[in-house]
Write an enzyme that holds these catalytic residues in place. Structure first.
Site, PDB file in Angstrom:
ATOM      1  N   ARG A 256      67.201  76.302  77.360  1.00 45.20           N
ATOM      2  CA  ARG A 256      67.357  77.104  78.588  1.00 45.20           C
ATOM      3  C   ARG A 256      67.154  78.563  78.220  1.00 45.20           C
ATOM      4  O   ARG A 256      67.681  79.033  77.214  1.00 45.20           O
ATOM      5  CB  ARG A 256      68.701  76.828  79.279  1.00 45.20           C
ATOM      6  CG  ARG A 256      69.916  77.413  78.618  1.00 45.20           C
ATOM      7  CD  ARG A 256      71.175  77.324  79.478  1.00 45.20           C
ATOM      8  NE  ARG A 256      72.359  77.047  78.679  1.00 45.20           N
ATOM      9  CZ  ARG A 256      72.988  77.935  77.927  1.00 45.20           C
ATOM     10  NH1 ARG A 256      72.572  79.174  77.858  1.00 45.20           N
ATOM     11  NH2 ARG A 256      74.058  77.581  77.230  1.00 45.20           N
ATOM     12  N   HIS A 260      74.287  79.976  80.433  1.00 48.09           N
ATOM     13  CA  HIS A 260      74.725  78.683  80.961  1.00 48.09           C
ATOM     14  C   HIS A 260      74.845  78.736  82.483  1.00 48.09           C
ATOM     15  O   HIS A 260      74.352  77.863  83.194  1.00 48.09           O
ATOM     16  CB  HIS A 260      76.065  78.322  80.320  1.00 48.09           C
ATOM     17  CG  HIS A 260      76.714  77.132  80.928  1.00 48.09           C
ATOM     18  ND1 HIS A 260      76.270  75.852  80.710  1.00 48.09           N
ATOM     19  CD2 HIS A 260      77.777  77.026  81.768  1.00 48.09           C
ATOM     20  CE1 HIS A 260      77.028  75.002  81.387  1.00 48.09           C
ATOM     21  NE2 HIS A 260      77.939  75.691  82.035  1.00 48.09           N
ATOM     22  N   TYR A 269      76.269  84.355  71.897  1.00 46.79           N
ATOM     23  CA  TYR A 269      76.204  83.216  70.965  1.00 46.79           C
ATOM     24  C   TYR A 269      74.775  82.789  70.600  1.00 46.79           C
ATOM     25  O   TYR A 269      74.601  81.820  69.871  1.00 46.79           O
ATOM     26  CB  TYR A 269      76.988  82.008  71.513  1.00 46.79           C
ATOM     27  CG  TYR A 269      76.564  81.553  72.899  1.00 46.79           C
ATOM     28  CD1 TYR A 269      75.520  80.650  73.068  1.00 46.79           C
ATOM     29  CD2 TYR A 269      77.211  82.026  74.043  1.00 46.79           C
ATOM     30  CE1 TYR A 269      75.124  80.237  74.326  1.00 46.79           C
ATOM     31  CE2 TYR A 269      76.827  81.611  75.312  1.00 46.79           C
ATOM     32  CZ  TYR A 269      75.781  80.726  75.445  1.00 46.79           C
ATOM     33  OH  TYR A 269      75.388  80.324  76.694  1.00 46.79           O
TER      34      TYR A 269
HETATM   35  C1  TPP Z   1      84.711  66.795  81.872  1.00 49.64           C
HETATM   36  C2  TPP Z   1      84.342  68.232  81.750  1.00 49.64           C
HETATM   37  N1  TPP Z   1      84.714  68.927  80.652  1.00 49.64           N
HETATM   38  C3  TPP Z   1      84.380  70.233  80.537  1.00 49.64           C
HETATM   39  C4  TPP Z   1      83.679  70.870  81.539  1.00 49.64           C
HETATM   40  C5  TPP Z   1      83.308  72.337  81.402  1.00 49.64           C
HETATM   41  N2  TPP Z   1      81.860  72.442  81.196  1.00 49.64           N
HETATM   42  C6  TPP Z   1      81.027  72.786  82.184  1.00 49.64           C
HETATM   43  S1  TPP Z   1      79.422  72.808  81.710  1.00 49.64           S
HETATM   44  C7  TPP Z   1      79.831  72.372  80.129  1.00 49.64           C
HETATM   45  C8  TPP Z   1      78.757  72.215  79.076  1.00 49.64           C
HETATM   46  C9  TPP Z   1      77.856  71.057  79.317  1.00 49.64           C
HETATM   47  O1  TPP Z   1      76.766  71.109  78.437  1.00 49.64           O
HETATM   48  P1  TPP Z   1      75.590  70.072  78.504  1.00 49.64           P
HETATM   49  O2  TPP Z   1      76.120  68.713  78.805  1.00 49.64           O
HETATM   50  O3  TPP Z   1      74.801  70.211  77.257  1.00 49.64           O
HETATM   51  O4  TPP Z   1      74.730  70.515  79.771  1.00 49.64           O
HETATM   52  P2  TPP Z   1      74.020  71.912  80.092  1.00 49.64           P
HETATM   53  O5  TPP Z   1      75.034  72.755  80.810  1.00 49.64           O
HETATM   54  O6  TPP Z   1      73.564  72.508  78.812  1.00 49.64           O
HETATM   55  O7  TPP Z   1      72.892  71.588  81.010  1.00 49.64           O
HETATM   56  C10 TPP Z   1      81.202  72.213  79.994  1.00 49.64           C
HETATM   57  C11 TPP Z   1      81.883  71.851  78.741  1.00 49.64           C
HETATM   58  C12 TPP Z   1      83.319  70.113  82.667  1.00 49.64           C
HETATM   59  N3  TPP Z   1      82.605  70.628  83.678  1.00 49.64           N
HETATM   60  N4  TPP Z   1      83.652  68.800  82.754  1.00 49.64           N
END
Ligand code: TPP
Length: 360
Positions: A256, A260, A269
């Site tokens: 990306r 985020h 980071y």
């Molecule tokens: C069950 C849960 N734990 C933590 C979060 C907080 N959270 C939101 S986005 C994220 C990261 C997700 O990363 P990834 O799966 O790699 O997807 P990306 O955002 O990079 O598309 C986290 C930990 C959440 N939304 N749901």
């Protein structure tokens, strides 16, 4: 900065993971009209994405999750679906959702905090985006099993990120899908970060795709910035699922370009050089070069497309802004027939704040 993230394509161990490639044979390249259409979609969703970031900065929508850099992964995979196939997206997959039929207005309403933002036209086969990480994986698998049970040929595709592979839902979903040979495609956009957590801290494996072996299903790793490779890999998985030959785990290795969400600062980071390196692998520029080499695209078509896209996005923004202002108390209205006590208290507290009462 963690080095494996940059090297993982070269550093893949031999674990039987199939590396998908863009079709080399002319016969396997989609026809000109489809190639141009896929390119147009990538340009459109990037322009939409950039507009959404500006709208958020202007306070016209809420927190927003940018997808820039992941256009080939989203457009290539969504194009491999038939209209009757069901898509289970995350909060970052509105590019794929738009390709599969969700109007831009609905996507804007969603990011504006309106429940109507998940109310899609009847014939659009898309679930509302999952914000809890990984929950949509067992949903997609269960949904696919239901379609199989009913004997129809529709399949499901579930999107998720690399971070989701650390959730129990990922493992449970894959295991069920494998054991019951569910007609589902599990599509991971490995953009190498889960907010600030790099891939090297997410898993001790070199790839996501190799995890498929543990469940007894096929795993494919594909260059997620190569539109035709993503399309070919996903078509393979979709057709296989449709023939009743079970699920596939696809890992689209991508990046990306931005934070985020608009509430995050990725410069805390990620090194600027790393971001620049990946911007030099821009999926849109790459595919435009392919089209131009075939004389399927030129500057004039690009200018006409930019105008068309601008007009379409402006129209969607205006429609979104014609809606009355969102009511934050709506969040209490759509889950429970009778609100539990704790939530009722929170609702009252919020109403008090909204009426301009004590905020302390
Ligand atoms: C069950 C849960 N734990 C933590 C979060 C907080 N959270 C939101 S986005 C994220 C990261 C997700 O990363 P990834 O799966 O790699 O997807 P990306 O955002 O990079 O598309 C986290 C930990 C959440 N939304 N749901």
């Amino acid at each position: 900065m963690s080095e494996p993230a940059l090297q993982s394509k070269d550093g893949v161990r031999d674990v039987g993971v199939q590396e998908a490639e863009a079709p080399r044979k002319e016969a396997n390249i989609p026809p000109k009209e489809q190639c141009v259409e896929m390119y147009r979609w990538m340009v459109k969703i990037r322009a939409f994405d950039q507009r959404c970031v500006r709208l958020q900065r202007q306070g016209r929508i809420g927190t927003y999750a940018p997808l820039e850099g992941q256009e080939a992964a989203q457009v290539g995979s969504a194009f491999a679906l038939a209209p009757r196939d069901m898509m289970f997206p995350t909060y970052r997959d509105h590019g794929a959702m738009a390709v599969h039929g969700v109007p831009l207005e609905r996507i804007l309403l969603y990011w504006n905090g309106r429940v109507e933002g998940t109310d899609y036209p009847q014939d659009v086969q898309v679930f509302p985006p999952a914000v809890p990480i990984g929950t949509q994986i067992p949903h997609a698998v269960g949904y696919a099993m239901a379609r199989q049970y009913r004997g129809d040929t529709g399949i499901a595709l579930g999107y998720f990120g690399d971070g989701a592979t650390s959730e129990g839902d990922f493992h449970e979903g894959l295991n069920f899908a494998a054991v019951f040979r569910a007609p589902v495609v599990l599509f991971c956009q490995n953009n190498q970060y889960a907010i600030s957590v790099p891939f090297s801290r997410q898993t001790a494996t070199q790839t996501v795709a190799e995890k498929a072996a543990a469940y007894g299903i096929e795993g494919i790793r594909v260059d997620g910035n190569d539109l035709l490779a993503v399309y070919a890999a996903t078509r393979h998985a979709v057709e296989k699922a449709r023939r009743g030959e079970g699920p596939t785990l696809i890992e689209a290795y991508t990046y990306r370009f931005h934070s985020h969400t608009t509430a995050d600062d990725h410069t805390r980071y990620r090194a600027a050089e790393e971001v620049e390196l990946w911007k030099s692998r821009d999926p849109i520029r790459r595919f435009r070069a392919f089209l131009e080499a075939r004389r399927w695209w030129d500057d004039q078509s690009e200018r006409a497309l930019a105008d068309e896209v601008e007009e379409r996005i402006e129209q969607a923004v205006q429609t979104m802004e014609q809606w009355e202002a969102v009511n934050p108390a709506d969040m209490f209205n759509h889950c429970f027939a009778d609100l539990p006590e704790a939530l009722r208290e929170q609702e009252e507290e919020l109403s008090e704040v909204l009426r301009g009462g004590d905020r302390s």
